[in-house]
Each structure stands twice: as C-alpha cells, then as structure tokens.
Design an enzyme around this catalytic site. Structure first.
Site, PDB file in Angstrom:
ATOM      1  N   CYS A 293     101.308   2.626 -58.766  1.00  0.00           N
ATOM      2  CA  CYS A 293     100.224   3.379 -58.143  1.00  0.00           C
ATOM      3  C   CYS A 293     100.532   3.619 -56.666  1.00  0.00           C
ATOM      4  CB  CYS A 293      98.896   2.665 -58.379  1.00  0.00           C
ATOM      5  SG  CYS A 293      97.491   3.801 -58.316  1.00  0.00           S
TER       6      CYS A 293
ATOM      7  N   LYS B  43      82.937 -38.638 -63.470  1.00  0.00           N
ATOM      8  CA  LYS B  43      81.483 -38.652 -63.329  1.00  0.00           C
ATOM      9  C   LYS B  43      80.816 -37.652 -64.278  1.00  0.00           C
ATOM     10  CE  LYS B  43      81.105 -41.760 -60.194  1.00  0.00           C
ATOM     11  NZ  LYS B  43      80.442 -43.015 -60.569  1.00  0.00           N
TER      12      LYS B  43
ATOM     13  N   GLU C   6      69.895 -15.292 -59.217  1.00  0.00           N
ATOM     14  CA  GLU C   6      70.129 -13.970 -59.807  1.00  0.00           C
ATOM     15  C   GLU C   6      70.501 -14.023 -61.285  1.00  0.00           C
ATOM     16  OE1 GLU C   6      74.413 -13.692 -57.537  1.00  0.00           O
ATOM     17  OE2 GLU C   6      72.854 -12.209 -57.090  1.00  0.00           O
TER      18      GLU C   6
ATOM     19  N   GLU D 151     100.259  -2.835 -65.856  1.00  0.00           N
ATOM     20  CA  GLU D 151      99.953  -4.267 -65.988  1.00  0.00           C
ATOM     21  C   GLU D 151      98.664  -4.507 -66.766  1.00  0.00           C
ATOM     22  OE1 GLU D 151      99.719  -2.490 -63.252  1.00  0.00           O
ATOM     23  OE2 GLU D 151      98.166  -3.192 -61.864  1.00  0.00           O
TER      24      GLU D 151
ATOM     25  N   LYS E 275      78.574 -40.797 -73.660  1.00  0.00           N
ATOM     26  CA  LYS E 275      77.506 -40.823 -72.668  1.00  0.00           C
ATOM     27  C   LYS E 275      76.910 -39.420 -72.487  1.00  0.00           C
ATOM     28  CE  LYS E 275      76.919 -42.524 -67.961  1.00  0.00           C
ATOM     29  NZ  LYS E 275      77.680 -43.090 -66.841  1.00  0.00           N
TER      30      LYS E 275
ATOM     31  N   HIS F  15      98.532   1.998 -63.968  1.00  0.00           N
ATOM     32  CA  HIS F  15      98.621   0.534 -63.883  1.00  0.00           C
ATOM     33  C   HIS F  15      99.070  -0.067 -65.219  1.00  0.00           C
ATOM     34  CE1 HIS F  15      96.911  -0.068 -59.883  1.00  0.00           C
ATOM     35  NE2 HIS F  15      96.198   1.012 -60.143  1.00  0.00           N
TER      36      HIS F  15
ATOM     37  N   ALA G 244      95.161 -27.093 -68.863  1.00  0.00           N
ATOM     38  CA  ALA G 244      96.323 -26.784 -69.697  1.00  0.00           C
ATOM     39  C   ALA G 244      97.183 -25.770 -68.949  1.00  0.00           C
ATOM     40  CB  ALA G 244      95.885 -26.219 -71.044  1.00  0.00           C
TER      41      ALA G 244
ATOM     42  N   GLY H  96      86.990 -21.474 -64.844  1.00  0.00           N
ATOM     43  CA  GLY H  96      87.749 -20.815 -65.902  1.00  0.00           C
ATOM     44  C   GLY H  96      86.903 -20.517 -67.122  1.00  0.00           C
TER      45      GLY H  96
ATOM     46  N   GLU I  41      79.780 -13.772 -72.151  1.00  0.00           N
ATOM     47  CA  GLU I  41      79.910 -14.690 -71.023  1.00  0.00           C
ATOM     48  C   GLU I  41      78.916 -14.296 -69.939  1.00  0.00           C
ATOM     49  OE1 GLU I  41      83.779 -14.619 -69.141  1.00  0.00           O
ATOM     50  OE2 GLU I  41      83.044 -15.837 -67.480  1.00  0.00           O
TER      51      GLU I  41
END
Ligand code: GLN
Length: 547
Positions: free
Chosen positions: A385, A191, A153, A521, A227, A519, A245, A21, A144
């Site tokens: 669409c 860990k 790569e 959305e 740590k 689209h 979350a 994420g 990002e």
C-alpha cells in the site's frame, strides 16, 4: 419447529483486565468447533462510540482489519479469520456507535411511533438484532463482547445477552467468561480473588457464567480450580486453565487438552466425541517451533513500537516462514530515524525489506530511502500500500528524472505520481470521492480485482491472471506516469480491470521487488500462507545465502 437449524450463541466476556487475549480465546474455540465439523460464525461487539475503528489511530486500537466486503473492523476479526479460515463480513463487527446510529436513524424516521426511545428496550433490542442478523445456517455463533465486565459502556451489551439467554434458553446460549488468575511473585502464590470478584460483578448483572477460562502464566493448580469452582458456582470441569501458549497457533490444541471444547459441547447437550482432528494445528505449531533456518526482515514503518498496529502483517510474515520452514525475525525500524541517520549502516545485512501501509508524511524520507536501498543493492523489497506508493515515488525521482515526484497526500505537488483519483469502479459502478469528503469511509475499501500481466513475476507467484485483494487507501499511483516509469524498468504488472488503477508494480531486473496497492496480509492464514508472503520469504532465504 421449522426446518431452519437454530444457531447456538456462545457469548465470550472478559473480566479483571483487558489484553488477556479474549479474541484469541474466542478464535481458538471457533477453530475447535470447526475441527469437529460444525459451522461457525464469529462476531465482535465493541462498546466504544466510534461507528467503526476506521478513524481511530493505530496507537489507540491497533490495526484496522478490513473485511472482504469493505468494513473497517477490530483486529480480533483478523484472529477469527486466521483461526477459522472463514471470511468475516461487515455484519460481524458491531460497535456502540453503529448500534446508536441505527437507533437514532430509526428515531428520526419515526419508526418508534411516538415512544420514548431508551437504552432498554430500544438499544438492547437493536443489539439483539445485530447479534442475530445475516446468519446462514451456522451451528454456533461466537459473540465476543469487547472491554471488561464493569465498564460502564459495556452494560447495554451485557443486558442484551442476558435477555437473549432468557429468550432462547440454556439449550441455545452459553456464557464463557475469561478472567485473569495472577501469580503474585512476592507471595509465591496465584490469586483467585480477582476472578471471584469479576464473576460476582457479572452475577450482579444477571449473568451466571457457564464456563470460566482462567488466563494464567502456568497451568492452574487443582486446588485453585476447585476454589474458583466453589466460589463461582461452576462445576470444576468447567473451570478451564487457559495458560500461556506459544505460538498462538498452539492455543486451540492447548485448550482442547484442557477440555474446553468438550465442556462447551456437553453444556449444549452435544456429544464430546468424536475427538476433533487437530493435526493441522499441531503441524503448524511444530513448524513454528522448529524451523530449519532464519531470515531477518527489516520492517520500515511508523507505528513500530506498537506491534498490534501491524498484527496481520506479523502473522503473514510468520506464515511465509511456515511455508518455507524458516523463522522470520522481524527487525522493526522506525522510518523517522532515517531523517537523521544513515540508512546503509542500519539496513546492511538484512535479507528483505518491507515497507507496510501507512498514512501521512512523517517518516516518508526513510521509507523512500529504504526502497532505494533495496532497489540499488538488490535486496528483496515488498511494498504494501503506502510501501508501494513510496517505491513508485522513489523510482520516479531516481530513475525517471522526476525530481519533484510526490504524493498529494502531503499537499500540492508538481508531479503527482501518487494522487487522489476522483472516481473508480466498484461493483460495476463508478464511485466518487473528493478532497471535500469527510475522512470516515472515503477510502477504497475491501475486495477489488487486479488483472495480472502475462509473464510477470506476480502472475507466476499467484499462478493466476486475476486476483481479488483487500484494499484500504485513499490515494492511487497515477496511471498517467505509467509509460515514463515503465521505461525505467518499473513494470505495472497488475491493474484494475478497466486499466485505470495500478494495483501492482515490480522491477524485473531485481531478485524480488514488488509493490502492491492492497493488503495481502489480511488474507493470509497459517494453513494457507499468502503466495506473496511465501514468495517474499523464499527470496529472503536466497538472499540470506548471499550475505
Ligand atoms: N496513505 C495512503 C493512502 O491513503 C496509503 C494507505 C495505506 O497504506 N493503507 O492511499
């Protein structure tokens, strides 16, 4: 110093594993900085060789997100837009393929003046140019880096950001590294070792992270934080617990509570105060967590086992739920099963049916059947669409007597109700495409205008007579069939400004039956749900009271 504000760059890398994420984490930081009044831009750099993800299967890479200016990009750009509300542009999505294409084009043009063209400095220089291109007075640019540290790569990108740190200094650059802190059930312990290794790997490339975001199921215990801080050479306050979350819209506030944005600002020498106003995010989260009812929407599609393939769609449905104070239960139906199975039994009792975008003939029998079921039984239907194209073919076959109606996408057909149009208008100019064009980049992409018929359902829903919506398709409903189809009650209620391309169809004598060639959305935001999704979910709520 010139009067130009100098943007600060925050580089977000990932370690240990993919799918942690990282995009959401970056988007959440973007939202937090924005909530503090800063101007933010978000960018994604992907290490693969495709020039853009447009030619990649959704199975490989999830949804292809389309920007307003028509770039086919990584789905993380969808998160960026939903969290910051800013429209991304083609400058905000860069792949290794795009970088190399530019370098090779320059090489062919002789721009390198006889030099041996190399990864360092030519490719890394090009990456640095892309990172800094097309900015507009932003305070922060969040970059990002796709993939995981250690991937071969990804190396040129990491080298480029290392160099930028040298060039711009710590006042203008920051490295945020997102890692996984797994819980080992059999040992009953979390860990920190994978995180230590990942940071060591980054250090080996010359990058010391300034901040660690530790992804874990539960909040990071204090001893683990200390740590990690000790071994990774970072102050304990800069080891941030990024535990799970739910819903994702709770992430910005959760990160804020862990001190993430405050530490970022402090790292740049900026004040932590005043606190950001996160009221909007808290309200969205509250609505998602405590809805007043629930509706069930069947989504009849092809890539149903891979939810990332329809990321924006799921989010937009959720936004429609937020707008109506209900939970939208997504009932994913593999369209192909209707080649063998009875549709009626499967779809009985759903409160709405949505056929999303898609490509290719597989599953079309089921999609056309779903449109027919919705039309005949007066169940709310939303065709997006491909879902609009299927609804039009269904109406042509069942209502207009055009039994052989089809789409040329599946081969020659005597009644090309959906076909490949050779030209369309973009930016006032006629653009051409033909069967002979290659697959990459031959679609109608990005924002195009639709004019809405006065008095139509969609004009009422939008409260407008003209809308701009994002497109990504090769085929069009054939305007030549307009009269025959309108005679059956399928109204062409949205058209391109020159009247040649159907953008929206609707059935008037139906509780809610709308097909759109674009689209919607992609444009929906949690704090600004798309009107069509708001209205569709509202119709589903009405339907739920009937069944
Ligand atoms: N396959 C159809 C076309 O290319 C629909 C594409 C889509 O749904 N995005 O026109």
């Amino acid at each position: 110093m010139s009067g130009e504000p100098a943007p600060r760059f925050i580089f977000v890398t990932g370690g240990v594993s993919s799918s942690l994420g990282k995009g959401l984490a970056a988007a959440s930081l973007g939202a937090l900085l924005q909530a503090r009044g800063y101007k933010v831009r978000m960018r994604k750099f992907d290490p693969y060789l495709n020039v853009d993800p447009g030619t990649m299967s959704p199975y490989q890479h999830g949804e292809v997100f389309v920007t307003v200016d028509g770039a086919e990009t990584d789905l993380d750009l969808g998160h960026y837009e939903r969290f910051t509300g800013n429209d991304a542009t083609r400058n905000d999505s860069v792949t290794t393929g795009k970088v190399y294409k530019q370098v090779l084009d320059r090489e062919r043009a002789g721009d390198y003046l006889g030099a041996t063209v190399q990864v360092i400095p030519h490719v890394t220089d090009a990456i640095k140019e892309f990172i800094q291109a097309g900015l507009d007075g932003e305070d922060f640019v969040l970059v990002e880096i796709g993939g995981t540290v250690g991937d071969i790569e990804g190396l040129p990108f990491l080298e480029a950001i290392r160099q930028l740190r040298q060039e711009l200094g710590p006042e203008r650059t920051m490295f945020v590294h997102l890692t996984l802190v797994p819980f080992i059930r059999s040992a009953g312990e979390i860990k920190t070792k994978p995180t230590q290794h990942s940071v060591k790997e980054l250090l080996g490339l010359g990058i010391q992270p300034d901040l660690l975001l530790c992804r874990s199921e539960d909040p990071l215990p204090e001893d683990a934080r200390r740590k990690i801080a000790l071994f990774c050479n970072i102050g304990a306050d800069r080891v941030i617990s990024a535990h799970d979350a739910d819903p994702i819209y709770a992430v910005p506030a959760a990160y804020h509570e862990q001190g993430f944005d405050g530490e970022v600002l402090a790292g740049f020498g900026l004040p932590r105060r005043p606190e950001p106003d996160l009221g909007l995010w808290r309200e969205i989260t509250r609505r998602v967590r405590s809805p007043e009812g629930s509706v069930r929407i069947a989504i009849v599609g092809k890539y149903t086992e891979l939810r990332d393939a329809y990321k924006s769609l799921s989010e937009a449905l959720r936004h429609g739920g937020i707008a109506n104070n209900v939970h939208v239960e997504e009932d994913w139906v593999e369209a192909e099963r209707f080649d063998r199975e009875d549709i009626v039994g499967r779809l009985a009792g759903v409160h709405g049916i949505l056929v999303p975008g898609g490509f290719g003939e597989r599953g079309t029998i089921g999609k056309i059947g779903a449109a027919r079921f919705a039309r005949e039984r007066k169940v709310p239907y939303f065709g997006i669409c491909f879902g609009m194209q299927m609804a039009v073919i269904e109406a042509a076959r069942s209502l207009a007597g055009l039994e052989e109606a089809g789409s040329t996408e599946f081969g020659p057909t005597p009644e090309p109700v959906v076909g490949l149009l050779e030209e369309w208008i973009a930016d006032g100019q006629v653009e051409h495409r033909s069967e002979a064009d290659g697959k990459g980049g031959t679609m109608r992409l990005g924002n195009h205008t639709a004019e809405l018929a006065r008095g139509s359902r969609v004009a009422g829903i939008y409260g407008a007579s003209r809308v701009e919506e994002r497109h990504r398709h090769r085929y069009e409903v054939n305007i030549r069939y307009r009269n025959r189809l309108e005679a059956t009650g399928l109204r062409f209620s949205g058209l391109s400004p020159d009247g040649s391309l159907p953008e929206i169809v609707e059935i008037e004598d139906h509780p809610w039956f709308v097909g759109v060639q674009f689209h919607p959305e992609l444009r929906s935001r949690p704090f600004d749900p798309h009107p069509l999704f708001r209205s569709f979910v509202d119709a589903a709520v009405t339907q739920s009271r009937l069944v």
